[in-house]
Write a protein that holds these residues in place. Structure first.
Motif, PDB file in Angstrom:
ATOM      1  N   ASP A 186       0.816  -1.213   0.000  1.00  0.00           N
ATOM      2  CA  ASP A 186       0.000   0.000   0.000  1.00  0.00           C
ATOM      3  C   ASP A 186       0.854   1.269   0.000  1.00  0.00           C
ATOM      4  O   ASP A 186       0.340   2.361  -0.239  1.00  0.00           O
ATOM      5  CB  ASP A 186      -0.931   0.029   1.221  1.00  0.00           C
ATOM      6  CG  ASP A 186      -2.116  -0.920   1.059  1.00  0.00           C
ATOM      7  OD1 ASP A 186      -2.431  -1.263  -0.100  1.00  0.00           O
ATOM      8  OD2 ASP A 186      -2.718  -1.311   2.059  1.00  0.00           O
ATOM      9  N   PHE A 318      -9.074   7.050  -7.589  1.00  0.00           N
ATOM     10  CA  PHE A 318      -8.496   5.880  -6.930  1.00  0.00           C
ATOM     11  C   PHE A 318      -8.318   6.161  -5.431  1.00  0.00           C
ATOM     12  O   PHE A 318      -7.900   7.265  -5.063  1.00  0.00           O
ATOM     13  CB  PHE A 318      -7.120   5.541  -7.529  1.00  0.00           C
ATOM     14  CG  PHE A 318      -7.190   4.923  -8.893  1.00  0.00           C
ATOM     15  CD1 PHE A 318      -7.363   3.554  -9.041  1.00  0.00           C
ATOM     16  CD2 PHE A 318      -7.074   5.708 -10.035  1.00  0.00           C
ATOM     17  CE1 PHE A 318      -7.423   2.984 -10.307  1.00  0.00           C
ATOM     18  CE2 PHE A 318      -7.130   5.146 -11.302  1.00  0.00           C
ATOM     19  CZ  PHE A 318      -7.310   3.791 -11.443  1.00  0.00           C
ATOM     20  N   PRO A 328      -0.145   2.250  -5.044  1.00  0.00           N
ATOM     21  CA  PRO A 328      -1.060   1.242  -5.569  1.00  0.00           C
ATOM     22  C   PRO A 328      -2.215   1.877  -6.339  1.00  0.00           C
ATOM     23  O   PRO A 328      -2.717   2.929  -5.955  1.00  0.00           O
ATOM     24  CB  PRO A 328      -1.576   0.564  -4.296  1.00  0.00           C
ATOM     25  CG  PRO A 328      -1.551   1.639  -3.268  1.00  0.00           C
ATOM     26  CD  PRO A 328      -0.412   2.562  -3.623  1.00  0.00           C
ATOM     27  N   PHE A 329      -2.576   1.227  -7.440  1.00  0.00           N
ATOM     28  CA  PHE A 329      -3.819   1.562  -8.147  1.00  0.00           C
ATOM     29  C   PHE A 329      -4.723   0.358  -7.969  1.00  0.00           C
ATOM     30  O   PHE A 329      -4.534  -0.660  -8.622  1.00  0.00           O
ATOM     31  CB  PHE A 329      -3.559   1.826  -9.638  1.00  0.00           C
ATOM     32  CG  PHE A 329      -2.878   3.130  -9.895  1.00  0.00           C
ATOM     33  CD1 PHE A 329      -1.538   3.317  -9.586  1.00  0.00           C
ATOM     34  CD2 PHE A 329      -3.587   4.196 -10.437  1.00  0.00           C
ATOM     35  CE1 PHE A 329      -0.915   4.541  -9.808  1.00  0.00           C
ATOM     36  CE2 PHE A 329      -2.975   5.422 -10.666  1.00  0.00           C
ATOM     37  CZ  PHE A 329      -1.639   5.593 -10.346  1.00  0.00           C
ATOM     38  N   ILE A 330      -5.667   0.490  -7.041  1.00  0.00           N
ATOM     39  CA  ILE A 330      -6.453  -0.673  -6.645  1.00  0.00           C
ATOM     40  C   ILE A 330      -7.696  -0.785  -7.515  1.00  0.00           C
ATOM     41  O   ILE A 330      -8.514   0.132  -7.569  1.00  0.00           O
ATOM     42  CB  ILE A 330      -6.814  -0.585  -5.141  1.00  0.00           C
ATOM     43  CG1 ILE A 330      -5.515  -0.549  -4.329  1.00  0.00           C
ATOM     44  CG2 ILE A 330      -7.690  -1.780  -4.728  1.00  0.00           C
ATOM     45  CD1 ILE A 330      -5.695  -0.254  -2.858  1.00  0.00           C
ATOM     46  N   PHE A 331      -7.785  -1.929  -8.242  1.00  0.00           N
ATOM     47  CA  PHE A 331      -8.934  -2.171  -9.114  1.00  0.00           C
ATOM     48  C   PHE A 331      -9.932  -3.113  -8.463  1.00  0.00           C
ATOM     49  O   PHE A 331     -11.084  -3.152  -8.845  1.00  0.00           O
ATOM     50  CB  PHE A 331      -8.458  -2.738 -10.461  1.00  0.00           C
ATOM     51  CG  PHE A 331      -7.628  -1.766 -11.246  1.00  0.00           C
ATOM     52  CD1 PHE A 331      -8.226  -0.838 -12.079  1.00  0.00           C
ATOM     53  CD2 PHE A 331      -6.245  -1.759 -11.127  1.00  0.00           C
ATOM     54  CE1 PHE A 331      -7.461   0.085 -12.793  1.00  0.00           C
ATOM     55  CE2 PHE A 331      -5.474  -0.842 -11.831  1.00  0.00           C
ATOM     56  CZ  PHE A 331      -6.082   0.080 -12.661  1.00  0.00           C
ATOM     57  N   ALA A 337      -7.334  -5.659 -13.039  1.00  0.00           N
ATOM     58  CA  ALA A 337      -5.937  -5.338 -12.740  1.00  0.00           C
ATOM     59  C   ALA A 337      -5.019  -5.900 -13.827  1.00  0.00           C
ATOM     60  O   ALA A 337      -4.057  -5.240 -14.252  1.00  0.00           O
ATOM     61  CB  ALA A 337      -5.549  -5.892 -11.367  1.00  0.00           C
ATOM     62  N   THR A 363      -8.649  -6.811  -3.572  1.00  0.00           N
ATOM     63  CA  THR A 363      -7.821  -5.595  -3.677  1.00  0.00           C
ATOM     64  C   THR A 363      -6.735  -5.747  -4.745  1.00  0.00           C
ATOM     65  O   THR A 363      -5.660  -5.163  -4.625  1.00  0.00           O
ATOM     66  CB  THR A 363      -7.161  -5.209  -2.335  1.00  0.00           C
ATOM     67  OG1 THR A 363      -6.167  -6.192  -2.016  1.00  0.00           O
ATOM     68  CG2 THR A 363      -8.156  -5.112  -1.204  1.00  0.00           C
ATOM     69  N   ARG A 365      -4.436  -5.153  -7.787  1.00  0.00           N
ATOM     70  CA  ARG A 365      -3.951  -3.805  -8.061  1.00  0.00           C
ATOM     71  C   ARG A 365      -2.769  -3.777  -9.014  1.00  0.00           C
ATOM     72  O   ARG A 365      -2.141  -4.797  -9.283  1.00  0.00           O
ATOM     73  CB  ARG A 365      -3.475  -3.184  -6.745  1.00  0.00           C
ATOM     74  CG  ARG A 365      -2.231  -3.899  -6.226  1.00  0.00           C
ATOM     75  CD  ARG A 365      -1.914  -3.551  -4.802  1.00  0.00           C
ATOM     76  NE  ARG A 365      -2.964  -3.965  -3.893  1.00  0.00           N
ATOM     77  CZ  ARG A 365      -3.044  -3.532  -2.629  1.00  0.00           C
ATOM     78  NH1 ARG A 365      -2.159  -2.687  -2.154  1.00  0.00           N
ATOM     79  NH2 ARG A 365      -4.021  -3.957  -1.856  1.00  0.00           N
ATOM     80  N   ARG A 367       0.851  -2.032  -8.764  1.00  0.00           N
ATOM     81  CA  ARG A 367       1.681  -1.442  -7.717  1.00  0.00           C
ATOM     82  C   ARG A 367       2.830  -0.749  -8.425  1.00  0.00           C
ATOM     83  O   ARG A 367       3.745  -1.391  -8.913  1.00  0.00           O
ATOM     84  CB  ARG A 367       2.184  -2.536  -6.792  1.00  0.00           C
ATOM     85  CG  ARG A 367       3.215  -2.102  -5.784  1.00  0.00           C
ATOM     86  CD  ARG A 367       3.792  -3.327  -5.108  1.00  0.00           C
ATOM     87  NE  ARG A 367       4.834  -2.998  -4.169  1.00  0.00           N
ATOM     88  CZ  ARG A 367       6.116  -2.865  -4.478  1.00  0.00           C
ATOM     89  NH1 ARG A 367       6.523  -3.001  -5.727  1.00  0.00           N
ATOM     90  NH2 ARG A 367       7.002  -2.581  -3.544  1.00  0.00           N
ATOM     91  N   LYS A 390     -11.163   1.101 -14.309  1.00  0.00           N
ATOM     92  CA  LYS A 390     -11.812   1.073 -12.993  1.00  0.00           C
ATOM     93  C   LYS A 390     -13.246   0.579 -13.128  1.00  0.00           C
ATOM     94  O   LYS A 390     -13.925   0.854 -14.099  1.00  0.00           O
ATOM     95  CB  LYS A 390     -11.839   2.494 -12.389  1.00  0.00           C
ATOM     96  CG  LYS A 390     -10.645   2.781 -11.549  1.00  0.00           C
ATOM     97  CD  LYS A 390     -10.781   4.128 -10.902  1.00  0.00           C
ATOM     98  CE  LYS A 390     -11.570   4.024  -9.639  1.00  0.00           C
ATOM     99  NZ  LYS A 390     -12.490   5.042  -9.331  1.00  0.00           N
TER     100      LYS A 390
END
Ligand code: PLP
Length: 392
Positions: A186, A318, A328-331, A337, A363, A365, A367, A390
């Motif tokens: 994270d 995000f 992190p780009f959490i999808f 992802a 979660t 993502r 990273r 997203k």
């Protein structure tokens, strides 16, 4: 049959889309390539960009090495406890302890050796370890190695941690609290000041164990880590870091008390039963660490770029737990992802998707991990496009 069982299991792993395979990387005229394809690396731990700095390597050979390489430069041929403890190893530990103003420092062959070898040595049946839910696998392996009693607390939840402390404080001789300073998935940080306050409330019973693997070199006025920026270096009983990431070397190190160091030299099996790192690696670690405070320009560039990318991500809706160079780009959804990762891949960026069980369910993502030399001008365009993956 063993072979059949393993093959079957590999097929299952592949079906779940989680087969791990080596990729071959190289640097062709400075250009990072992966399986032969030139890419921009968004998965690097070389946070200050030092690993790719030819000027540093040149300076190292000019300043640090005599014309003739010392004997055994590339292989210490023995454990440090036997005949593998070269002068440069003592020098590096002196440098570390003096820089951190602590009693003692100890270098392990890697951060993994370090985390596996410390708790397994110092904990006994009257020790309880309380570890953050998200600490690195190497710490968990260290706990399991000798069946140390441990509990986990919800990530960064200091109140929850204190409840576990209260419940157990009278049943054990000591409680060891294990955290990281910057978390690897994270990019968020532990509240070291609050942890120190908590320790003070139970003053003689709590041992603070902090792993700064992603913060050493990156945070702090002199690059000593988050504990330096927060001003709590002296309060952390076992302060750990690695040379393998921002310092572009190899090895784990701790700064601690003389007693803990002496004890680990006698009881830490990962230290005792493994050949020491080559002297030339110690020499390099020492060279980089001597200069670590001078890399302010690199640190500033890194933090500015990271702040920009985090803001961009937030602007695109995000969730952004990070306050570091790990972003992190959490999808949520595994498939999304993966699609986002493929998209970046086509645009020339290497940024694999991270999915459960490496991260909690739901979660999945991308990273991103930035370095001081990441070219973010073009990256901003690519990131802009990520929001289309997203969930709406
Ligand atoms: C990378 C990492 C380690 C392992 O360090 P190595 O030197 O790569 O073995 C340990 N702890 C944390 C938190 C890490 O991120």
């Amino acid at each position: 049959m063993l072979e059949d069982r393993l093959k079957e299991e590999l097929i299952q792993i592949e079906k779940m889309g989680s087969l791990r395979q080596f990729r071959t990387i190289s640097y062709l005229n400075d250009q990072f390539t992966i399986n032969g394809k030139p890419m921009i690396n968004l998965a690097s731990n070389d946070y200050l960009g030092l690993g790719a700095r030819e000027d540093l390597v040149e300076m190292f050979f000019k300043q640090e090495l005599d014309q003739k390489l010392p004997t055994s430069a590339f292989g210490s041929t023995s454990s440090r406890l036997l005949t593998g403890n070269f002068e440069v190893m003592d020098q590096l530990e002196d440098l570390l302890k003096n820089t951190y103003h602590r009693e003692a420092a100890l270098v392990f062959n890697s951060g993994y050796h370090m985390n596996v070898g410390i708790i397994s040595a110092i904990a006994d049946k009257n020790t309880l370890v309380i570890a953050d839910k998200l600490v690195h696998a190497s710490m968990i392996d260290g706990l399991r190695l000798t069946n140390t009693r441990f509990e986990r607390f919800r990530h960064n939840d200091i109140d929850g941690l204190e409840r576990i402390v209260k419940r157990n404080i009278d049943s054990y001789d000591e409680l060891i609290i294990m955290v990281e300073s910057v978390y690897s998935m994270d990019g968020d940080v532990a509240d070291l000041r609050e942890l120190v306050n908590l320790k003070r409330r139970y003053f003689d019973k709590i041992i603070l164990y902090v792993d700064e693997a992603h913060a050493a070199g990156v945070f702090g006025e002199n690059g000593l880590g988050l504990s330096e920026s927060v001003g709590v270096i002296q309060e952390i009983d076992i302060l750990c870091a690695t040379f393998g990431k921002a310092m572009a070397g190899m090895g784990g190190y701790i700064v601690t008390s003389q007693t803990i160091k002496d004890y680990l030299i006698n009881r830490s099996r990962s230290l005792i039963f493994s050949t020491a790192l080559p002297p030339i690696i110690y020499q390099w670690n020492k060279f980089i660490f001597q200069h670590i405070r001078s890399f302010n320009e690199e640190r500033n560039a890194l933090h500015m770029k990271a702040a920009k990318i985090r803001q961009l991500a937030k602007d695109r809706g995000f969730d952004m737990p990070s306050s570091s160079q790990i972003i992190p780009f959490i999808f949520g959804d595994n498939e999304l992802a993966l699609q986002a990762s493929d998209y970046l891949n086509k645009e020339g960026y290497f940024c694999p998707a991270v999915r459960p069980p490496t991260v909690p369910q739901g979660t999945a993502r991308l990273r991103l991990s930035l370095t001081a030399s990441t070219d973010i001008a073009n990256l901003e365009v690519a990131i802009d496009a990520l929001s289309k993956f997203k969930k709406q």
